[in-house]
Design an enzyme around this catalytic site. Structure first.
Site, PDB file in Angstrom:
ATOM      1  N   ARG A  88     -31.947  31.334  28.964  1.00  0.00           N
ATOM      2  CA  ARG A  88     -30.538  30.349  28.976  1.00  0.00           C
ATOM      3  C   ARG A  88     -30.711  31.217  30.429  1.00  0.00           C
ATOM      4  O   ARG A  88     -29.795  30.560  31.268  1.00  0.00           O
ATOM      5  CB  ARG A  88     -30.010  30.682  28.853  1.00  0.00           C
ATOM      6  N   ARG A 127     -21.151  14.216  18.563  1.00  0.00           N
ATOM      7  CA  ARG A 127     -21.854  14.889  17.725  1.00  0.00           C
ATOM      8  C   ARG A 127     -21.526  15.256  16.848  1.00  0.00           C
ATOM      9  O   ARG A 127     -20.242  15.609  16.421  1.00  0.00           O
ATOM     10  CB  ARG A 127     -23.012  15.656  18.414  1.00  0.00           C
ATOM     11  N   ARG A 160     -18.344  20.339  16.338  1.00  0.00           N
ATOM     12  CA  ARG A 160     -18.105  22.191  16.417  1.00  0.00           C
ATOM     13  C   ARG A 160     -16.662  21.956  17.807  1.00  0.00           C
ATOM     14  O   ARG A 160     -17.619  20.640  18.233  1.00  0.00           O
ATOM     15  CB  ARG A 160     -19.729  21.970  17.271  1.00  0.00           C
ATOM     16  N   ARG A 171     -19.486  23.848  29.403  1.00  0.00           N
ATOM     17  CA  ARG A 171     -20.769  23.795  29.222  1.00  0.00           C
ATOM     18  C   ARG A 171     -21.701  23.577  29.853  1.00  0.00           C
ATOM     19  O   ARG A 171     -23.043  24.032  30.691  1.00  0.00           O
ATOM     20  CB  ARG A 171     -21.130  23.307  27.346  1.00  0.00           C
TER      21      ARG A 171
HETATM   22  P1  ADP Z   1     -29.241  19.752  21.729  1.00  0.00           P
HETATM   23  O1  ADP Z   1     -29.476  20.704  20.286  1.00  0.00           O
HETATM   24  O2  ADP Z   1     -30.250  19.784  23.297  1.00  0.00           O
HETATM   25  O3  ADP Z   1     -27.731  19.654  21.773  1.00  0.00           O
HETATM   26  P2  ADP Z   1     -28.653  17.791  20.008  1.00  0.00           P
HETATM   27  O4  ADP Z   1     -30.564  17.476  18.945  1.00  0.00           O
HETATM   28  O5  ADP Z   1     -28.134  18.316  18.738  1.00  0.00           O
HETATM   29  O6  ADP Z   1     -29.436  18.185  21.280  1.00  0.00           O
HETATM   30  O7  ADP Z   1     -28.165  15.913  20.040  1.00  0.00           O
HETATM   31  C1  ADP Z   1     -26.865  15.875  20.501  1.00  0.00           C
HETATM   32  C2  ADP Z   1     -26.795  14.742  20.319  1.00  0.00           C
HETATM   33  O8  ADP Z   1     -26.695  13.887  20.350  1.00  0.00           O
HETATM   34  C3  ADP Z   1     -26.601  14.429  18.467  1.00  0.00           C
HETATM   35  O9  ADP Z   1     -25.427  13.576  18.001  1.00  0.00           O
HETATM   36  C4  ADP Z   1     -28.111  14.216  18.599  1.00  0.00           C
HETATM   37  O10 ADP Z   1     -28.003  13.149  17.323  1.00  0.00           O
HETATM   38  C5  ADP Z   1     -28.253  12.725  19.731  1.00  0.00           C
HETATM   39  N1  ADP Z   1     -29.278  12.333  19.849  1.00  0.00           N
HETATM   40  C6  ADP Z   1     -30.363  13.430  20.324  1.00  0.00           C
HETATM   41  N2  ADP Z   1     -31.004  12.622  20.773  1.00  0.00           N
HETATM   42  C7  ADP Z   1     -30.908  11.307  21.200  1.00  0.00           C
HETATM   43  C8  ADP Z   1     -31.489  10.386  21.207  1.00  0.00           C
HETATM   44  N3  ADP Z   1     -32.922  10.423  22.288  1.00  0.00           N
HETATM   45  N4  ADP Z   1     -30.790   9.067  22.060  1.00  0.00           N
HETATM   46  C9  ADP Z   1     -29.973   9.091  21.518  1.00  0.00           C
HETATM   47  N5  ADP Z   1     -28.958   9.756  20.739  1.00  0.00           N
HETATM   48  C10 ADP Z   1     -29.555  11.105  20.791  1.00  0.00           C
HETATM   49  P1  ADP Z   2     -26.510  23.391  22.559  1.00  0.00           P
HETATM   50  O1  ADP Z   2     -28.166  23.021  21.351  1.00  0.00           O
HETATM   51  O2  ADP Z   2     -25.237  22.046  22.280  1.00  0.00           O
HETATM   52  O3  ADP Z   2     -26.380  23.456  23.632  1.00  0.00           O
HETATM   53  P2  ADP Z   2     -26.124  25.667  21.326  1.00  0.00           P
HETATM   54  O4  ADP Z   2     -26.493  25.580  19.977  1.00  0.00           O
HETATM   55  O5  ADP Z   2     -28.185  25.679  22.648  1.00  0.00           O
HETATM   56  O6  ADP Z   2     -25.585  24.802  21.748  1.00  0.00           O
HETATM   57  O7  ADP Z   2     -25.748  26.945  21.881  1.00  0.00           O
HETATM   58  C1  ADP Z   2     -24.215  26.680  21.424  1.00  0.00           C
HETATM   59  C2  ADP Z   2     -23.644  28.424  22.084  1.00  0.00           C
HETATM   60  O8  ADP Z   2     -24.364  29.460  21.612  1.00  0.00           O
HETATM   61  C3  ADP Z   2     -23.816  28.282  23.991  1.00  0.00           C
HETATM   62  O9  ADP Z   2     -22.605  27.789  24.457  1.00  0.00           O
HETATM   63  C4  ADP Z   2     -23.791  29.838  24.179  1.00  0.00           C
HETATM   64  O10 ADP Z   2     -21.907  30.459  24.057  1.00  0.00           O
HETATM   65  C5  ADP Z   2     -24.192  30.143  22.944  1.00  0.00           C
HETATM   66  N1  ADP Z   2     -26.294  30.818  23.264  1.00  0.00           N
HETATM   67  C6  ADP Z   2     -26.875  30.350  22.780  1.00  0.00           C
HETATM   68  N2  ADP Z   2     -27.967  30.174  23.224  1.00  0.00           N
HETATM   69  C7  ADP Z   2     -27.901  30.994  23.689  1.00  0.00           C
HETATM   70  C8  ADP Z   2     -28.645  32.324  25.226  1.00  0.00           C
HETATM   71  N3  ADP Z   2     -29.935  32.137  25.263  1.00  0.00           N
HETATM   72  N4  ADP Z   2     -28.143  32.714  25.717  1.00  0.00           N
HETATM   73  C9  ADP Z   2     -26.568  32.802  25.998  1.00  0.00           C
HETATM   74  N5  ADP Z   2     -25.718  32.297  25.037  1.00  0.00           N
HETATM   75  C10 ADP Z   2     -26.694  31.375  23.830  1.00  0.00           C
END
Ligand code: ADP
Ligand code: ADP
Ligand code: ZN
Length: 215
Positions: A88, A127, A160, A171
């Site tokens: 990241r 979510r 969350r 974020r």
């Molecule tokens: P990330 O890991 O990138 O943060 P997630 O896979 O957790 O994203 O997806 C974020 C939210 O959006 C979840 O609630 C998921 O069910 C929804 N989501 C994921 N892909 C899609 C899509 N293509 N269209 C609509 N909603 C989606």
């Molecule tokens: P999302 O998929 O919705 O972006 P993640 O579950 O990947 O969220 O991350 C949640 C939190 O965990 C981030 O906001 C950050 O605080 C921490 N985090 C996750 N991956 C990293 C990374 N590679 N470097 C620094 N912080 C991280």
């Protein structure tokens, strides 16, 4: 084989990761999931990471790179891994290049999942996540069959803390400032494939599948 999923919070990385790892038998390395589980069990890493995560900031590089380095040595990584949410920062990316030769593979592709900001906010604030198995749902786009109950394991769904609107906005700012520079970084190395993440889950996966089939 090593695939990196790059994209802002809420782009659908976790959702696509589930499909990709099944297709190619890869270990799923999601740093966010590992950090949340460390916070839950109260390990030293979890105690150090918690307040950064609560504020929507990145956890310091030195903590995250250490956990990835160890995780890549686990036996389930022999076929390769899917990195979800790592690297990241450019600093994390250059660290990864240093440790990958030890793990026995190089980066095959970086999939950049691109979604417009309005949808990201809607996806993140709607979510819901299973407290037992971590499966992710959405109030509107992927509602469970029974309200607040996981289809897969029957666990309770929760929101969350960092998916509250204020933290989501922070974020997204952090992503722009600290993670977006990775697009140029990997573009220069000719490793990036751009994925239109605005489409529905299956259509997004179709684009990814085409790329996986070429590797
Ligand atoms: P990330 O890991 O990138 O943060 P997630 O896979 O957790 O994203 O997806 C974020 C939210 O959006 C979840 O609630 C998921 O069910 C929804 N989501 C994921 N892909 C899609 C899509 N293509 N269209 C609509 N909603 C989606
Ligand atoms: P999302 O998929 O919705 O972006 P993640 O579950 O990947 O969220 O991350 C949640 C939190 O965990 C981030 O906001 C950050 O605080 C921490 N985090 C996750 N991956 C990293 C990374 N590679 N470097 C620094 N912080 C991280
Ligand atoms: Zn579950």
């Amino acid at each position: 084989m090593l695939i990196i999923l790059l994209g802002p919070p809420g782009a659908g990385k976790g959702t696509q990761a589930e499909r990709i790892i099944k297709e190619r038998q890869l270990a799923h390395i999601a740093t966010g999931d590992i950090l949340r589980s460390a916070v839950k069990t109260g390990t030293t890493l979890g105690r150090k990471a918690k307040h950064f995560m609560d504020q929507g900031k990145l956890v310091p590089d030195e903590l995250v790179v250490e956990l990835v380095k160890e995780r890549l040595m686990d036996p389930d990584c022999v076929n390769g891994a899917l990195l979800d949410g790592f690297p990241r920062t450019v600093n994390q990316a250059s660290f990864l290049e240093q440790v990958l030769p030890n793990a026995g593979f190089g980066i095959d592709r970086v999939l950049s999942v691109e979604v417009d900001e309005k949808s990201l906010i809607e996806r993140l604030t709607g979510r819901r996540v299973c407290s037992d198995c971590g499966a992710s749902y959405h109030l509107k786009f992927k509602a469970p069959q029974v309200r607040n109950v996981c289809d897969r394991c029957g666990g309770d769904l929760f929101q969350r803390d960092d998916d509250a609107l204020g933290t989501v906005k922070e974020r997204l700012q952090v992503y722009k400032k600290q993670t977006e520079p990775l697009m140029d970084y990997y573009q220069e190395k000719k490793l990036i494939d751009r994925i239109d993440g605005n489409l529905d889950v299956e259509q997004v996966y179709e684009q990814i599948k085409k790329i996986l089939d070429q590797i």
